[in-house]
Design an enzyme around this catalytic site. Structure first.
Site, short mmCIF file in Angstrom:
data_model
loop_
_atom_site.label_atom_id
_atom_site.label_comp_id
_atom_site.label_asym_id
_atom_site.label_seq_id
_atom_site.Cartn_x
_atom_site.Cartn_y
_atom_site.Cartn_z
N ASP A 60 0.94 -1.22 0.02
CA ASP A 60 0.01 0.02 -0.06
C ASP A 60 0.79 1.24 0.12
O ASP A 60 0.40 2.30 -0.15
CB ASP A 60 -0.95 -0.05 1.30
CG ASP A 60 -0.29 0.00 2.57
OD1 ASP A 60 1.07 -0.24 2.77
OD2 ASP A 60 -0.98 0.21 3.42
N SER A 61 2.19 1.25 0.30
CA SER A 61 2.94 2.19 -0.24
C SER A 61 2.93 2.70 -1.46
O SER A 61 3.18 3.76 -1.79
CB SER A 61 4.61 1.77 -0.05
OG SER A 61 4.80 0.49 -0.62
N ASP A 99 -0.97 -5.98 -0.39
CA ASP A 99 -1.40 -5.35 1.08
C ASP A 99 -3.09 -5.21 1.24
O ASP A 99 -3.46 -4.67 -0.08
CB ASP A 99 -0.83 -3.93 1.11
CG ASP A 99 0.50 -3.83 1.84
OD1 ASP A 99 0.65 -4.69 2.92
OD2 ASP A 99 1.13 -3.17 1.89
N LYS A 129 -1.19 -9.32 2.82
CA LYS A 129 -0.57 -8.74 4.15
C LYS A 129 -1.53 -7.86 4.97
O LYS A 129 -2.10 -7.01 4.22
CB LYS A 129 0.72 -8.28 3.73
CG LYS A 129 1.57 -7.81 4.90
CD LYS A 129 3.10 -7.48 4.69
CE LYS A 129 3.34 -5.92 4.03
NZ LYS A 129 2.64 -4.64 4.83
N GLU A 131 -1.36 -5.27 8.65
CA GLU A 131 -0.54 -4.72 9.59
C GLU A 131 -0.96 -4.86 10.87
O GLU A 131 -2.20 -4.95 11.31
CB GLU A 131 -0.63 -3.26 9.34
CG GLU A 131 0.34 -2.93 7.87
CD GLU A 131 0.71 -1.48 7.61
OE1 GLU A 131 0.42 -0.61 8.67
OE2 GLU A 131 1.27 -1.09 6.68
N GLU A 199 9.29 -4.39 10.69
CA GLU A 199 9.77 -2.97 10.20
C GLU A 199 10.25 -2.02 11.23
O GLU A 199 9.63 -1.71 12.25
CB GLU A 199 8.38 -2.26 9.24
CG GLU A 199 8.88 -0.99 8.97
CD GLU A 199 8.01 -0.11 7.75
OE1 GLU A 199 6.88 -1.00 7.31
OE2 GLU A 199 8.44 1.00 7.33
O1 KIV Z 1 3.72 -0.93 1.73
C1 KIV Z 1 4.85 -1.48 1.90
O2 KIV Z 1 5.47 -1.32 1.03
C2 KIV Z 1 5.19 -2.10 2.84
C3 KIV Z 1 6.71 -2.82 3.05
C4 KIV Z 1 7.48 -1.71 3.36
C5 KIV Z 1 7.02 -3.95 3.77
O3 KIV Z 1 4.37 -2.67 3.83
#
Ligand code: KIV
Length: 302
Positions: A60-61, A99, A129, A131, A199
């Site tokens: 989600d980055s 994510d 994934k 969080e 992280e």
């Molecule tokens: O969204 C992302 O890029 C991440 C990584 C930093 C693990 O969660």
């Protein structure tokens, strides 16, 4: 010459077979570092495929790196699905994780499973994934795993809740905070997560935790003791303004390359250096003459 029958397409390098969960577990057992990178579109996916990375995360980055949001909070499931489908089209061998965006899984187990199913069916990802390792995230991870979808957990600095954490800052820097991360990691492992991301936690805390974890742990700003490392595609290639977090190692400066390339193109257009004859298409002289005659007739009709 290859001894394989020509009608069977077998990669010469057996390690380039599609990465599976047992392969990841085996790599951990052997102590072979796992490489994970984020990707958000077809070309970034092709780059990870060409480099032979093990895991690709549609993070989600992408909210920040490719969609221009100030944080990961605003990005929607539909937006991440568009990015994820493009990545899927560019990948063959890496294990692909998507994510779950903020707000798409916390509400209930049913919401979490429904969102994870969308990423699996509509984007073809191998896993999702989520969080945090609090009771809510652990319950959601368990529900998704029970629905048959592999889940990667993510503890330490969790950008979706960075406001509550006091900003983008390292976590687990007191014994109490480190013990909380330990409990969260163990709870996610117990819930059935196939892997975890650590992280921005001290390297010594990560190293102390590793013997307790049977599943592969991928670190970002967590030191060298984890089973693998992940970096954001745009950070490692320098496609951004500013340097980013202290844990980022930059392997290229593509933002400068892109800026220079676009500036050179703009200068060439303005100076009429582009296009040159070799960039154009020709037409037979007789056809051109006939066309000019036709144009002259058209003009008279005006
Ligand atoms: O969204 C992302 O890029 C991440 C990584 C930093 C693990 O969660």
């Amino acid at each position: 010459m290859s001894s394989a029958p020509p009608h069977i397409s077998v990669p010469l390098d057996a390690s380039r077979l599609p990465v599976t969960l047992p392969m990841l577990q085996e790599r951990k057992r052997l102590g072979e570092p796992l490489v994970m990178v984020t990707a958000y579109d077809f070309p970034s996916a092709r780059a990870t495929e060409a480099a032979g990375v093990d895991l690709v995360l549609v993070g989600d980055s992408g909210a920040m790196t490719v969609l221009g949001y100030p944080s990961t909070i605003a990005v929607t499931t539909d937006e991440l699905l568009v990015l994820s489908r493009a990545v899927r089209r560019g990948l063959r061998t890496p294990f692909m994780i998507c994510d779950l965006p903020f707000g798409s899984y916390e509400g209930s187990d049913e919401q979490a499973v429904a969102t994870a199913v969308r990423f699996t069916k509509e984007a073809g990802c191998d896993a999702v994934k989520l969080e945090r390792g609090n009771a809510t995230s652990v319950a959601r991870a368990r529900a998704i795993v029970q629905a048959g979808i592999p889940v990667m957990g993510h503890v330490g600095l969790t950008p979706q809740t960075s406001t509550a954490l006091g900003g983008y800052r390292a976590q687990a820097r007191s014994s109490q905070a480190a013990a909380r991360i330990a409990r969260e990691a163990l709870a996610l492992q117990e819930a059935g997560c196939f892997s975890l991301v650590f992280e921005a936690i001290p390297a010594a805390v990560a190293a102390a935790l590793m013997p307790l974890l049977e599943i592969p742990v991928i670190g970002i700003g967590a030191g060298p003791a984890t089973d693998g490392q992940v970096l954001v595609f745009h950070d490692l290639l320098g496609i951004r303004e500013g340097r980013g977090a202290r844990f980022v190692q930059r392997y290229a400066d593509l933002q400068a390359e892109m800026d220079a390339g676009v500036a050179a193109y703009a200068a060439d257009v303005r100076a009429r250096r582009y296009p040159q004859p070799e960039h154009g298409y020709s037409i037979d002289e007789a056809e051109l003459e006939a066309f000019r005659a036709e144009l002259a007739r058209l003009r008279q009709e005006l």
